[in-house]
Design an enzyme around this catalytic site. Sequence first.
Site, PDB file in Angstrom:
ATOM      1  N   CYS A 115      78.535 -27.824  91.318  1.00  0.00           N
ATOM      2  CA  CYS A 115      77.926 -26.644  90.841  1.00  0.00           C
ATOM      3  C   CYS A 115      77.609 -25.742  91.895  1.00  0.00           C
ATOM      4  O   CYS A 115      77.300 -24.463  91.741  1.00  0.00           O
ATOM      5  CB  CYS A 115      77.114 -27.148  89.848  1.00  0.00           C
ATOM      6  SG  CYS A 115      77.621 -27.723  88.414  1.00  0.00           S
ATOM      7  N   HIS A 251      72.229 -20.589  88.719  1.00  0.00           N
ATOM      8  CA  HIS A 251      73.404 -21.459  88.111  1.00  0.00           C
ATOM      9  C   HIS A 251      73.072 -21.765  86.606  1.00  0.00           C
ATOM     10  O   HIS A 251      71.759 -22.070  86.140  1.00  0.00           O
ATOM     11  CB  HIS A 251      73.196 -22.870  88.878  1.00  0.00           C
ATOM     12  CG  HIS A 251      74.052 -23.791  88.172  1.00  0.00           C
ATOM     13  ND1 HIS A 251      75.509 -23.353  87.914  1.00  0.00           N
ATOM     14  CD2 HIS A 251      73.982 -25.116  88.007  1.00  0.00           C
ATOM     15  CE1 HIS A 251      76.207 -24.278  87.418  1.00  0.00           C
ATOM     16  NE2 HIS A 251      75.255 -25.437  87.422  1.00  0.00           N
ATOM     17  N   ASN A 281      77.981 -24.405  81.236  1.00  0.00           N
ATOM     18  CA  ASN A 281      78.138 -24.685  82.531  1.00  0.00           C
ATOM     19  C   ASN A 281      79.383 -24.583  82.935  1.00  0.00           C
ATOM     20  O   ASN A 281      80.128 -25.262  83.034  1.00  0.00           O
ATOM     21  CB  ASN A 281      77.340 -25.991  82.906  1.00  0.00           C
ATOM     22  CG  ASN A 281      77.211 -25.975  84.221  1.00  0.00           C
ATOM     23  OD1 ASN A 281      77.888 -25.746  85.163  1.00  0.00           O
ATOM     24  ND2 ASN A 281      76.459 -27.294  84.505  1.00  0.00           N
TER      25      ASN A 281
HETATM   26  N1  COA Z   1      74.135 -33.717  70.235  1.00  0.00           N
HETATM   27  C1  COA Z   1      73.197 -34.717  69.592  1.00  0.00           C
HETATM   28  N2  COA Z   1      72.563 -35.307  70.097  1.00  0.00           N
HETATM   29  C2  COA Z   1      72.733 -35.568  71.448  1.00  0.00           C
HETATM   30  C3  COA Z   1      73.639 -35.034  72.219  1.00  0.00           C
HETATM   31  C4  COA Z   1      74.267 -33.956  71.534  1.00  0.00           C
HETATM   32  N3  COA Z   1      75.456 -33.502  72.075  1.00  0.00           N
HETATM   33  N4  COA Z   1      73.605 -35.464  73.343  1.00  0.00           N
HETATM   34  C5  COA Z   1      72.610 -36.459  73.641  1.00  0.00           C
HETATM   35  N5  COA Z   1      72.107 -36.608  72.388  1.00  0.00           N
HETATM   36  C6  COA Z   1      70.920 -37.403  71.830  1.00  0.00           C
HETATM   37  C7  COA Z   1      71.020 -38.536  72.778  1.00  0.00           C
HETATM   38  O1  COA Z   1      71.663 -39.628  72.111  1.00  0.00           O
HETATM   39  C8  COA Z   1      69.430 -38.973  72.580  1.00  0.00           C
HETATM   40  O2  COA Z   1      69.267 -39.760  71.466  1.00  0.00           O
HETATM   41  P1  COA Z   1      68.259 -40.769  71.324  1.00  0.00           P
HETATM   42  O3  COA Z   1      66.926 -40.158  71.392  1.00  0.00           O
HETATM   43  O4  COA Z   1      68.548 -41.423  69.831  1.00  0.00           O
HETATM   44  O5  COA Z   1      68.621 -41.961  72.397  1.00  0.00           O
HETATM   45  C9  COA Z   1      68.732 -37.672  72.373  1.00  0.00           C
HETATM   46  O6  COA Z   1      69.890 -36.820  71.825  1.00  0.00           O
HETATM   47  C10 COA Z   1      67.984 -37.232  73.485  1.00  0.00           C
HETATM   48  O7  COA Z   1      68.511 -37.344  74.755  1.00  0.00           O
HETATM   49  P2  COA Z   1      67.812 -36.800  75.890  1.00  0.00           P
HETATM   50  O8  COA Z   1      68.810 -37.132  77.073  1.00  0.00           O
HETATM   51  O9  COA Z   1      66.520 -37.202  76.068  1.00  0.00           O
HETATM   52  O10 COA Z   1      67.831 -35.251  75.786  1.00  0.00           O
HETATM   53  P3  COA Z   1      67.602 -34.215  76.851  1.00  0.00           P
HETATM   54  O11 COA Z   1      66.363 -33.556  76.130  1.00  0.00           O
HETATM   55  O12 COA Z   1      67.150 -34.663  78.089  1.00  0.00           O
HETATM   56  O13 COA Z   1      68.548 -33.272  76.997  1.00  0.00           O
HETATM   57  C11 COA Z   1      70.521 -32.724  78.496  1.00  0.00           C
HETATM   58  C12 COA Z   1      69.867 -33.550  77.508  1.00  0.00           C
HETATM   59  C13 COA Z   1      71.890 -33.136  78.774  1.00  0.00           C
HETATM   60  C14 COA Z   1      70.928 -31.473  77.771  1.00  0.00           C
HETATM   61  C15 COA Z   1      69.343 -32.500  79.616  1.00  0.00           C
HETATM   62  O14 COA Z   1      68.786 -33.607  79.986  1.00  0.00           O
HETATM   63  C16 COA Z   1      70.013 -31.590  80.773  1.00  0.00           C
HETATM   64  O15 COA Z   1      70.563 -30.776  80.403  1.00  0.00           O
HETATM   65  N6  COA Z   1      70.166 -32.186  81.846  1.00  0.00           N
HETATM   66  C17 COA Z   1      70.714 -31.489  82.941  1.00  0.00           C
HETATM   67  C18 COA Z   1      72.185 -31.660  82.892  1.00  0.00           C
HETATM   68  C19 COA Z   1      72.911 -30.698  83.937  1.00  0.00           C
HETATM   69  O16 COA Z   1      72.156 -29.494  84.100  1.00  0.00           O
HETATM   70  N7  COA Z   1      73.999 -31.011  84.315  1.00  0.00           N
HETATM   71  C20 COA Z   1      74.616 -30.395  85.589  1.00  0.00           C
HETATM   72  C21 COA Z   1      73.923 -30.113  86.743  1.00  0.00           C
HETATM   73  S1  COA Z   1      74.798 -28.841  87.568  1.00  0.00           S
END
Ligand code: COA
Length: 324
Positions: A115, A251, A281
Amino acid sequence: MTAIYSRIIGTGSALPERVLTNADLEKFVDTSDEWIRTRTGIRQRHVAAEGQTTGDLALAAAERALAAAGVKASELDLIVLGTTTPDLVFPSTACLVQHRLGANGCAAFDVNAACSGFVYALGVADKFIRSGQSKKVLVIGAETLTRMVDWSERETCVLFGDGAGAVVLEPSGEPGIYATCLHADGGFKELLYNPVGVSAGFRDEPNHGVRIRMAGREVFKVAVKTLDALVGETLEAAGMHEADIDWLIPHQANLRIIEATAKRLNMSMDRVIVTVDQHANTSSGSVPLALDYAVRSGKVQRGQNLLLEAFGGGFTWASALLRY
Ligand code: COA
């Protein structure tokens, strides 16, 4: 001697026609518009048509940037293209775009920094201009990341989209790019990667095992901390202060990460360019897409200071502080 700066003299971008909204995703994966919006800020993403490649999007963005700059493709002496989804293993997508533009003969290569690809490419191009090696440079960030997405995996498939952006640079006695900072730490590979490849081999799985693996929560934490340090480093490298920045062009991975960086800079969100809601993204495409949107919408004006930053798989992280 007058310092040679690289100046952006034109921007362009391109998005696939097809839009996939959160409501569309709800129909085939166990997710909700509400979950996606509150966790990421994303409302929709653009998805490449069958047969539409990274190179196609890169070409369209490049043509728009060249037109905006009033530069002919034949004048280019360097093309640097950030991508992690190249059309082919080789030739590089930069070479494919070079030929389609009719810029044959100039140097052309891809940069894979996930990215951070576009900001890395901008940093590299800036050095070519500052050294006096290049006079007209095309820098592109382009991706078809949805080709790496497993549409049944809700943790990742809701996050990504396709698109491209480009800028044309030329040398100038006036700033220009003040500073670029590029970093990587391969020790974080396991948190964000694609497990297959030409040399490591492919798998007897759907799409040959080509899919994004991500530990989302851990990536989030490291991204916020790393970008926090990066913006401080960049200001110091440019000899500037937070108040000198007119626009943050980050980003576009997650609105909450963007908000954390803005807070670190004491910037209100009305000085931050946000396109993650529309594009999701797009990896290397994200910063130049946001920049082109900011320029064409009239938000960013000539003479303003812009802080560009990105974070991605590797991990890689990179920034550029420039006067537009
Ligand atoms: N829809 C609904 N529920 C979802 C889901 C979706 N698309 N994806 C995950 N979940 C669920 C998970 O299973 C989890 O359930 P549980 O609590 O029963 O186990 C719950 O949502 C919470 O997941 P969590 O990982 O704590 O959520 P979060 O607040 O950390 O958000 C991301 C997840 C991926 C959005 C966030 O961590 C993020 O943006 N991370 C950075 C990713 C990124 O930027 N990547 C590219 C870098 S260049």
